[in-house]
Scaffold this motif. Structure first.
Motif, PDB file in Angstrom:
ATOM      1  N   GLU A 113       6.081  -2.572 -18.732  1.00 50.20           N
ATOM      2  CA  GLU A 113       4.794  -3.494 -18.512  1.00 50.20           C
ATOM      3  C   GLU A 113       3.497  -3.739 -18.146  1.00 50.20           C
ATOM      4  O   GLU A 113       2.790  -3.834 -18.571  1.00 50.20           O
ATOM      5  CB  GLU A 113       5.298  -5.024 -17.793  1.00 50.20           C
ATOM      6  CG  GLU A 113       6.460  -5.509 -18.886  1.00 50.20           C
ATOM      7  CD  GLU A 113       7.997  -5.253 -17.893  1.00 50.20           C
ATOM      8  OE1 GLU A 113       8.989  -5.828 -18.490  1.00 50.20           O
ATOM      9  OE2 GLU A 113       8.125  -4.385 -17.233  1.00 50.20           O
ATOM     10  N   PHE A 114       3.808  -2.260 -17.092  1.00 49.07           N
ATOM     11  CA  PHE A 114       2.417  -2.017 -16.490  1.00 49.07           C
ATOM     12  C   PHE A 114       2.686  -0.669 -16.054  1.00 49.07           C
ATOM     13  O   PHE A 114       3.294   0.058 -15.092  1.00 49.07           O
ATOM     14  CB  PHE A 114       2.844  -2.935 -14.985  1.00 49.07           C
ATOM     15  CG  PHE A 114       2.503  -3.694 -14.979  1.00 49.07           C
ATOM     16  CD1 PHE A 114       1.936  -4.994 -15.946  1.00 49.07           C
ATOM     17  CD2 PHE A 114       4.556  -4.923 -14.466  1.00 49.07           C
ATOM     18  CE1 PHE A 114       2.556  -6.491 -15.833  1.00 49.07           C
ATOM     19  CE2 PHE A 114       4.516  -6.132 -14.942  1.00 49.07           C
ATOM     20  CZ  PHE A 114       3.700  -7.328 -15.056  1.00 49.07           C
ATOM     21  N   PRO A 115       1.981   0.226 -17.173  1.00 48.22           N
ATOM     22  CA  PRO A 115       1.853   1.544 -17.435  1.00 48.22           C
ATOM     23  C   PRO A 115       1.192   2.441 -16.147  1.00 48.22           C
ATOM     24  O   PRO A 115       1.281   3.580 -16.621  1.00 48.22           O
ATOM     25  CB  PRO A 115       2.349   1.928 -19.025  1.00 48.22           C
ATOM     26  CG  PRO A 115       1.527   0.790 -19.220  1.00 48.22           C
ATOM     27  CD  PRO A 115       1.824  -0.735 -18.370  1.00 48.22           C
ATOM     28  N   THR A 116       0.545   1.576 -16.750  1.00 52.97           N
ATOM     29  CA  THR A 116      -0.748   2.817 -15.460  1.00 52.97           C
ATOM     30  C   THR A 116      -0.793   1.833 -14.199  1.00 52.97           C
ATOM     31  O   THR A 116      -0.661   0.787 -14.021  1.00 52.97           O
ATOM     32  CB  THR A 116      -2.200   2.717 -16.375  1.00 52.97           C
ATOM     33  OG1 THR A 116      -2.520   1.259 -16.014  1.00 52.97           O
ATOM     34  CG2 THR A 116      -2.282   2.778 -17.892  1.00 52.97           C
ATOM     35  N   GLU A 117      -2.030   2.270 -13.251  1.00 52.29           N
ATOM     36  CA  GLU A 117      -1.893   2.213 -11.663  1.00 52.29           C
ATOM     37  C   GLU A 117      -3.028   0.907 -11.780  1.00 52.29           C
ATOM     38  O   GLU A 117      -2.553   0.463 -11.066  1.00 52.29           O
ATOM     39  CB  GLU A 117      -2.744   3.052 -10.685  1.00 52.29           C
ATOM     40  CG  GLU A 117      -2.072   4.551 -10.837  1.00 52.29           C
ATOM     41  CD  GLU A 117      -2.969   5.862  -9.822  1.00 52.29           C
ATOM     42  OE1 GLU A 117      -3.851   5.486  -9.465  1.00 52.29           O
ATOM     43  OE2 GLU A 117      -2.396   6.731  -9.276  1.00 52.29           O
ATOM     44  N   THR A 118      -3.703   1.109 -12.392  1.00 52.46           N
ATOM     45  CA  THR A 118      -4.624  -0.086 -12.986  1.00 52.46           C
ATOM     46  C   THR A 118      -4.155  -1.066 -13.074  1.00 52.46           C
ATOM     47  O   THR A 118      -3.844  -2.317 -12.989  1.00 52.46           O
ATOM     48  CB  THR A 118      -5.501  -0.073 -13.838  1.00 52.46           C
ATOM     49  OG1 THR A 118      -6.455   0.582 -13.506  1.00 52.46           O
ATOM     50  CG2 THR A 118      -6.503  -1.300 -13.905  1.00 52.46           C
ATOM     51  N   ASP A 119      -3.107  -1.195 -14.494  1.00 49.73           N
ATOM     52  CA  ASP A 119      -1.972  -2.551 -14.815  1.00 49.73           C
ATOM     53  C   ASP A 119      -1.055  -2.752 -13.351  1.00 49.73           C
ATOM     54  O   ASP A 119      -0.569  -4.140 -13.411  1.00 49.73           O
ATOM     55  CB  ASP A 119      -1.088  -1.853 -16.234  1.00 49.73           C
ATOM     56  CG  ASP A 119      -1.906  -1.836 -17.118  1.00 49.73           C
ATOM     57  OD1 ASP A 119      -2.789  -2.316 -16.988  1.00 49.73           O
ATOM     58  OD2 ASP A 119      -0.958  -0.701 -18.014  1.00 49.73           O
ATOM     59  N   ILE A 120      -0.569  -1.694 -12.890  1.00 48.06           N
ATOM     60  CA  ILE A 120       0.589  -1.948 -11.609  1.00 48.06           C
ATOM     61  C   ILE A 120      -0.712  -3.078 -10.905  1.00 48.06           C
ATOM     62  O   ILE A 120       0.107  -3.889  -9.951  1.00 48.06           O
ATOM     63  CB  ILE A 120       1.152  -1.259 -11.222  1.00 48.06           C
ATOM     64  CG1 ILE A 120       3.218  -1.664 -10.620  1.00 48.06           C
ATOM     65  CG2 ILE A 120       1.396  -0.459 -10.649  1.00 48.06           C
ATOM     66  CD1 ILE A 120       3.640  -0.607 -10.967  1.00 48.06           C
ATOM     67  N   LEU A 121      -1.335  -2.599  -9.980  1.00 42.66           N
ATOM     68  CA  LEU A 121      -2.021  -3.034  -9.079  1.00 42.66           C
ATOM     69  C   LEU A 121      -2.524  -4.810  -9.435  1.00 42.66           C
ATOM     70  O   LEU A 121      -2.254  -5.758  -8.733  1.00 42.66           O
ATOM     71  CB  LEU A 121      -3.103  -2.114  -8.768  1.00 42.66           C
ATOM     72  CG  LEU A 121      -3.901  -2.507  -7.719  1.00 42.66           C
ATOM     73  CD1 LEU A 121      -3.324  -2.105  -6.201  1.00 42.66           C
ATOM     74  CD2 LEU A 121      -5.254  -1.271  -7.241  1.00 42.66           C
ATOM     75  N   LYS A 122      -3.125  -4.602 -11.189  1.00 42.59           N
ATOM     76  CA  LYS A 122      -3.229  -5.729 -11.525  1.00 42.59           C
ATOM     77  C   LYS A 122      -2.188  -7.364 -10.709  1.00 42.59           C
ATOM     78  O   LYS A 122      -2.414  -8.295 -10.397  1.00 42.59           O
ATOM     79  CB  LYS A 122      -4.526  -6.305 -12.596  1.00 42.59           C
ATOM     80  CG  LYS A 122      -4.362  -7.070 -13.343  1.00 42.59           C
ATOM     81  CD  LYS A 122      -5.334  -6.834 -14.458  1.00 42.59           C
ATOM     82  CE  LYS A 122      -6.205  -8.331 -14.800  1.00 42.59           C
ATOM     83  NZ  LYS A 122      -6.576  -8.211 -16.217  1.00 42.59           N
ATOM     84  N   ALA A 123      -1.123  -6.324 -11.100  1.00 43.56           N
ATOM     85  CA  ALA A 123       0.755  -8.099 -11.626  1.00 43.56           C
ATOM     86  C   ALA A 123       0.786  -7.411 -10.393  1.00 43.56           C
ATOM     87  O   ALA A 123       0.801  -9.120 -10.030  1.00 43.56           O
ATOM     88  CB  ALA A 123       1.291  -6.392 -12.580  1.00 43.56           C
ATOM     89  N   ALA A 124       0.256  -6.504  -9.477  1.00 45.91           N
ATOM     90  CA  ALA A 124       0.520  -6.757  -7.984  1.00 45.91           C
ATOM     91  C   ALA A 124       0.199  -8.047  -7.152  1.00 45.91           C
ATOM     92  O   ALA A 124       0.421  -9.440  -7.098  1.00 45.91           O
ATOM     93  CB  ALA A 124       0.707  -5.521  -7.529  1.00 45.91           C
ATOM     94  N   PHE A 125      -1.394  -7.605  -7.639  1.00 42.97           N
ATOM     95  CA  PHE A 125      -2.309  -8.995  -6.816  1.00 42.97           C
ATOM     96  C   PHE A 125      -2.181 -10.617  -7.843  1.00 42.97           C
ATOM     97  O   PHE A 125      -1.793 -11.463  -6.693  1.00 42.97           O
ATOM     98  CB  PHE A 125      -3.356  -8.561  -7.313  1.00 42.97           C
ATOM     99  CG  PHE A 125      -3.996  -7.700  -6.621  1.00 42.97           C
ATOM    100  CD1 PHE A 125      -3.953  -7.661  -4.553  1.00 42.97           C
ATOM    101  CD2 PHE A 125      -4.460  -6.520  -6.663  1.00 42.97           C
ATOM    102  CE1 PHE A 125      -4.179  -6.968  -3.854  1.00 42.97           C
ATOM    103  CE2 PHE A 125      -5.054  -5.509  -5.803  1.00 42.97           C
ATOM    104  CZ  PHE A 125      -4.679  -5.384  -4.702  1.00 42.97           C
ATOM    105  N   ASN A 126      -1.611 -10.694  -9.287  1.00 43.44           N
ATOM    106  CA  ASN A 126      -1.281 -11.939  -9.822  1.00 43.44           C
ATOM    107  C   ASN A 126      -0.096 -12.314  -9.368  1.00 43.44           C
ATOM    108  O   ASN A 126       0.320 -13.225  -9.488  1.00 43.44           O
ATOM    109  CB  ASN A 126      -1.295 -11.516 -11.316  1.00 43.44           C
ATOM    110  CG  ASN A 126      -2.768 -11.045 -12.163  1.00 43.44           C
ATOM    111  OD1 ASN A 126      -3.326 -11.476 -11.368  1.00 43.44           O
ATOM    112  ND2 ASN A 126      -2.969 -10.635 -12.894  1.00 43.44           N
ATOM    113  N   ALA A 127       1.413 -11.516  -9.074  1.00 42.09           N
ATOM    114  CA  ALA A 127       2.475 -12.104  -8.469  1.00 42.09           C
ATOM    115  C   ALA A 127       2.280 -12.348  -7.438  1.00 42.09           C
ATOM    116  O   ALA A 127       2.787 -13.897  -6.874  1.00 42.09           O
ATOM    117  CB  ALA A 127       2.916 -10.961  -8.581  1.00 42.09           C
ATOM    118  N   LEU A 128       2.081 -11.770  -6.383  1.00 42.52           N
ATOM    119  CA  LEU A 128       1.293 -12.374  -4.984  1.00 42.52           C
ATOM    120  C   LEU A 128       0.342 -14.167  -5.629  1.00 42.52           C
ATOM    121  O   LEU A 128       0.722 -14.664  -4.401  1.00 42.52           O
ATOM    122  CB  LEU A 128       0.366 -11.547  -4.282  1.00 42.52           C
ATOM    123  CG  LEU A 128       1.425 -10.045  -3.982  1.00 42.52           C
ATOM    124  CD1 LEU A 128       0.406  -8.686  -2.955  1.00 42.52           C
ATOM    125  CD2 LEU A 128       2.953 -10.070  -2.891  1.00 42.52           C
TER     126      LEU A 128
END
Length: 125
Positions: free
Chosen positions: A79-94
């Protein structure tokens, strides 16, 4: 229960904090289960489960059922393959109510998250 400020600096109540989890290492075992909906999340309160986990996309729904148990959002690789994707997903989840994130990624990704002061767990499966 502990009074904390969540990622959005809003008051919240939690059963555990990151500091608690770190202090228990080697001293106390904690329970953690994956929940898929608000009803399962709510049942974890009665069952005295220490921590719950859900998909990053389910955080808001899970918090509707349980707003006190320490919640970890799972950031899947597909679902979150790139560094940008995973960082954005982490901020959204928090921002949606997660207390930490978990991912089965490389040390560089874990460091990326940790360097942003994101509480992060890794999967050692």
């Amino acid at each position: 229960m502990k009074r904390i400020y969540n990622w959005l600096a809003k008051p919240a109540i939690r059963n555990l904090t990151v500091a608690d989890i770190l202090s228990y290492k080697g001293n106390r075992k904690l329970t953690q289960v994956k929940v898929n909906n608000a009803e399962e999340a709510n049942a974890c309160i009665e069952a005295d489960i220490d921590m719950i986990m859900c998909s990053a996309k389910e955080v808001e729904t899970i918090r509707e059922g349980n707003d006190v148990t320490f919640l970890t959002a799972s950031l899947g690789v597909p679902e979150f393959p790139t560094e940008t994707d995973i960082l954005k997903a982490a901020f959204n989840a928090l921002s949606a109510g997660a207390d930490a994130v978990m991912t089965a990624r490389s040390l560089s990704i874990i460091s990326l998250l940790a360097n942003e002061d994101i509480p992060v767990m890794v999967h050692l499966g």
